[in-house]
Each structure stands twice: as structure tokens, then as C-alpha cells.
Design an enzyme around this catalytic site. Structure first.
Site: not given
Ligand code: FRU
Length: 478
Positions: A41, A44, A60, A103-104, A162-163, A218
Site C-alpha cells: 500500500l 501520502d 507512505q 508517518y508523513s 502529526r505530518d 492532517e
Molecule cells: C494521511 C495520514 C497521515 C499520516 C499517514 C500515515 O493519509 O493519515 O496523517 O501521517 O497518513 O500513513
């Protein structure tokens, strides 16, 4: 240098690519000019940057299944945004601070070092989440060493924090993070730093109140364009409202002014970036030509993710084509990057097409991976473009409404997305084996979607229920 644990995880992921390569590549829905995961899979895009003359897009990635989980950062690079190379895996979820997912996040150049910021996602035995904003560096652009945690969760927010997107303004670094406040409002939270390791919390500069604009935001991105400060965010929890907010989660922007001295962001209303079915978590960067470029995930979290037909071939999701952003009368327009013209083969031209209450196919205007360009569009009634007997674009001149319909890949029922558009002058469509991106009026509105037509059906049919005229061009893309 990578830890032994990170190296081991990377080897396992590489073995997974190797093991599944044949089945993945056998999928007729494999795209021809979009970025996809080698297996598993993709979600982002991360760390989009033009660094030492090369474009980098990380993503990701869950290599071991077609569902979400402890994410890796996969990595593609390109000299021209068209031809991409799959690079070594950049990050694996190996350490105490990122063991349940790298994560992102984003990338910057810091004195010649390619520097990544990402969220370390951690869950304890009870499934309780912790979040850390982390840094990793590379001198050559392909081998990344983690530097650990640079920012812990400030008070006032839940662990849905996050992100990080990082940029520099007047010699100071800024970071914007997507957040959920303790009373469950989505927020964009700003930090400042002189050295990239000590970050000062400046507070939330945008967000909902009392649940009026989603429970979590996000993937924020803040940048200057044409003298304005644009904030892109992906709010979760907006209710559908007529033509708006019909996907599970949204992706859109505010245009405003950020006062960096008083830390105040004054902005207008939220506008969705894309009107189609699959578009989320976009990320932007500026390249050496000074262009503000955007690339997004051609998917939406929790939206039919277990129903995509490609799962049978052990992969799921892709990224959009890269687009250039422009601010026109306070609205973001997205145009496919110029370089995509390199993909054009075998031009077919039909000037001065006039359709009078008829349905028409044009010889050589068909295919699975094609670009269509309609210019000087004018007329009355409804223009319909049937796409491989699986989707339809419609423009209703009387009501000024653009519509994308598709046969759902869940139950075959027709579903649609729409937007108001007062006139239609040009239409540029990028079709790939299982995707469509439609740019109206040079990117004033965009519809992005995955479609899964019968692979033998390559038909494109034009229909007018009254009178419609246009100039038509078509290219094969490969
Ligand atoms: C958005 C998200 C981000 C996170 C990432 C995890 O699609 O949920 O907020 O960092 O995907 O894969």
C-alpha cells in the site's frame, strides 16, 4: 548509518518486492505514468523536494500488505518529473520513537544536507498512541540516518499530532503540524526554530472550534504564492453539504496572510482542491525554476480501500501527476506540469468539431493511457464524454455544473461528484489504465479519480444533446 533493526526491516521489505514482482506487474490496472508502490500500500506523498537538480518524492508505504500499518518511507527520484526511478528505501519503522510507523512529513535542504522531518508513530500494549516529530538526514540523497526526536507533544493536544511540514522564512525555520486539540477540534499548529532541533511552540494558527470544522486536521502545508500565504489541510469529520465534502475526508486550502511577528493567520474560507473521488494529502514544494509544485495521493483513507481490484495483484493506490499551482483571483489553479508533454505520442487533431444533438466517436481518439485536449469549447445543453464505458464527464451549460460519474468499483452503481463552474472553455484529460484526472479551464477545477474499466474497452465517446463545438486533440501517453 542505519541501525541493525532498520537494516533488517529494509531487507524484509526488499524481499517482499522481489517475491511479488511478477504478480504485481501482471495487473492490467498497473498505471503507465503514475507513481505506484512496488508492492503493498502507498498513501501520502512525503518529502517532496527539488534537491541538487533532482526531484525527490517519498511516500507512505506498507510493503507487507494492502492495508495500513507501520509505514516505511519509499522513495522515487526524477530529473524531469516524468521519468522516475525507484530508489533505496529511505526509512523503516525500527526505533522506539517510530516503531509503529514513520508517518508523513517533509524535506528541506539544510546547508547541503537533505533533511527529513516525519512523525514517529508509537502504540503501547493497550493500543495507546504516542507521537514524536523526528528528523533524518542524508548527504547523498539516498542513504538516510535517523537523528531521533526533535519535538514532543505539547500540552493541549491529543496524540493525533502529526505530518510536520518545514520551511524557512527570513533565516528562521518554521514547522506546521496537523493536530487534534484536547476538545477534539482539528488544528494547524505552528513552531519556530533556529537550529532545527529546538522548536518553540507558537500555537494553533488555524482550526475549528467546538467541532465546527472537523475533529482532526492532517497533512498541513503552508507556503507563499503570489504574495499570499496559502494553508493546505486535510480536515477529517466534515459533513457532506450539497456538492461539497462528499468524500470520507477532505483536502483543501485557505488563502490568507500570516503575520510572522504576531503569529496570526487571517484567512478566507476553505475551498476543496479537487472535485473528484480520490485525492488526499497533497504536498507542495518549490523547484529551481521557482514553480510551486503539488503532488497528491490518488486515494482517500477509509474510502473503499478494501475494495480496490488491484488488491488481487498485491498492490493498492498511486499518486497523482505532478501539478503546478497558480493563484488566480484568490483561487488555486492546478495545471499538469509542462514536462508531461514529453509523454505525448502520435498527435491526432480534429479542429472545429461541431456536435448537433448527436453521439460521436473520432477515429484514433481512444485508448487506455491518453491525453485529451478540448479547446474553444462553446455551446448549449450538455456535453458528455463517455470514458471507456465506465465513467462520464458532463458539463451542463444551462446550470453551469460539471459532473464526474463513475460505476462504483464496490457495487457497480453510478456515483457522482460535482462542482459549480460558470463556463467551460478548455478541458484537459489525463487518462491512465485505471485513473482519470480532468483539468477544467486550465486547472480552475480538477476532478481526480480511480476507475477500473474493462481493460479491452478503450472507447471515448462524445455526446451533445443540443449544440456543442470545440477543437479536439489527442495524444497517446507512454
Ligand atoms: C494521511 C495520514 C497521515 C499520516 C499517514 C500515515 O493519509 O493519515 O496523517 O501521517 O497518513 O500513513
Amino acid at each position: 548509518m542505519k541501525s541493525a533493526r532498520e537494516q533488517q526491516l529494509i531487507q524484509l521489505a526488499e524481499a517482499e518486492i522481489e517475491k511479488n514482482q511478477a504478480i504485481v506487474n501482471a495487473d492490467p490496472y498497473r498505471l503507465r505514468y503514475h507513481l505506484m508502490p512496488p508492492v503493498g500500500l502507498m498513501n501520502d506523498p512525503n518529502g517532496f523536494i527539488h534537491w541538487r537538480g533532482t526531484y525527490h518524492v517519498f511516500y507512505q508505504w506498507m510493503p507487507f500488505k494492502t492495508g495500513h500499518g507501520a509505514k516505511f518511507w519509499g522513495h522515487y527520484s526524477s530529473a524531469d518529473l516524468v521519468h522516475w526511478r525507484h530508489e533505496k528505501i529511505a526509512l523503516a519503522p525500527s526505533e522506539w520513537f517510530d516503531k509503529d510507523g514513520c508517518y508523513s512529513g517533509s524535506a528541506i535542504d539544510h546547508n547541503g544536507t537533505l533533511t527529513l522531518f516525519y512523525t514517529g508513530n508509537v502504540k503501547d500494549e493497550k493500543g495507546e498512541r504516542s507521537t514524536y516529530q523526528c528528523m533524518a538526514v542524508s548527504e547523498n540523497g539516498t542513504d538516510f540516518t535517523k537523528k531521533g526526536v526533535v519535538l514532543e507533544l505539547p500540552s493541549g493536544y491529543t496524540a493525533h499530532f502529526r505530518d510536520p511540514k518545514v520551511w524557512k522564512k527570513d533565516d528562521v525555520w518554521y514547522m506546521i503540524v496537523g493536530a487534534q486539540s484536547e476538545n477534539l477540534d482539528g488544528k494547524a499548529v505552528l513552531f519556530r526554530s533556529k537550529d532545527l532541533t529546538n522548536w518553540e511552540h507558537l500555537g494553533a494558527i488555524a482550526g475549528g472550534h467546538d467541532g465546527d470544522f472537523g475533529y482532526m486536521w492532517e497533512c498541513p502545508d503552508l507556503f507563499e504564492l503570489d504574495g499570499k500565504d496559502v494553508l493546505i489541510v486535510c480536515p477529517q469529520g466534515l459533513k457532506p453539504n450539497g456538492m461539497l465534502y462528499n468524500n470520507v475526508y477532505q483536502s483543501g486550502y485557505f488563502v490568507g496572510e500570516l503575520d510572522y511577528n504576531n503569529i496570526q493567520y487571517v484567512h478566507g474560507d476553505f475551498t476543496e482542491l479537487d472535485r473528484g473521488f480520490e485525492f488526499y494529502a497533497p504536498q507542495t514544494t518549490v523547484d529551481a525554476k521557482g514553480r510551486r509544485l503539488l503532488i497528491a495521493w490518488m486515494g482517500v483513507p477509509d474510502q473503499y480501500e478494501d475494495k480496490h481490484p488491484t488488491i488481487a495483484y498485491k498492490w493498492i493506490h498511486a499518486l497523482t501527476i505532478p501539478r503546478e499551482l497558480e493563484l488566480v483571483n484568490g483561487k488555486l489553479h492546478q495545471r499538469p506540469v509542462e514536462e508531461l508533454k514529453k509523454l505525448r505520442r502520435e498527435e491526432v487533431v480534429y479542429p472545429n468539431v461541431a456536435l448537433m444533438s448527436e453521439t460521436k466517436q473520432f477515429s484514433n481518439v481512444s485508448g487506455q493511457s491518453v491525453e485529451l485536449l478540448l479547446e474553444r469549447i462553446d455551446g448549449r445543453g450538455i456535453l458528455t464524454i463517455h470514458i471507456r464505458d465506465n465513467a462520464k464527464f458532463l458539463y451542463d451549460y444551462e446550470n453551469g455544473i460539471a459532473t464526474l460519474e463513475r460505476k462504483s468499483f464496490v457495487d457497480g452503481q453510478v456515483e457522482k461528484r460535482q462542482c459549480q463552474l460558470n463556463e467551460l472553455r478548455t478541458l484537459r484529460m489525463f487518462l491512465d489504465t485505471s485513473s482519470v484526472e480532468i483539468f477544467l479551464n486550465d486547472g480552475e477545477e480538477v476532478f481526480t479519480a480511480r476507475i477500473f474499466p474493462d481493460s479491452n474497452n478503450e472507447q471515448i465517446i462524445f455526446q451533445a444533446n443540443d449544440r456543442i463545438s470545440f477543437d479536439l486533440k489527442k495524444w497517446k501517453l507512454c
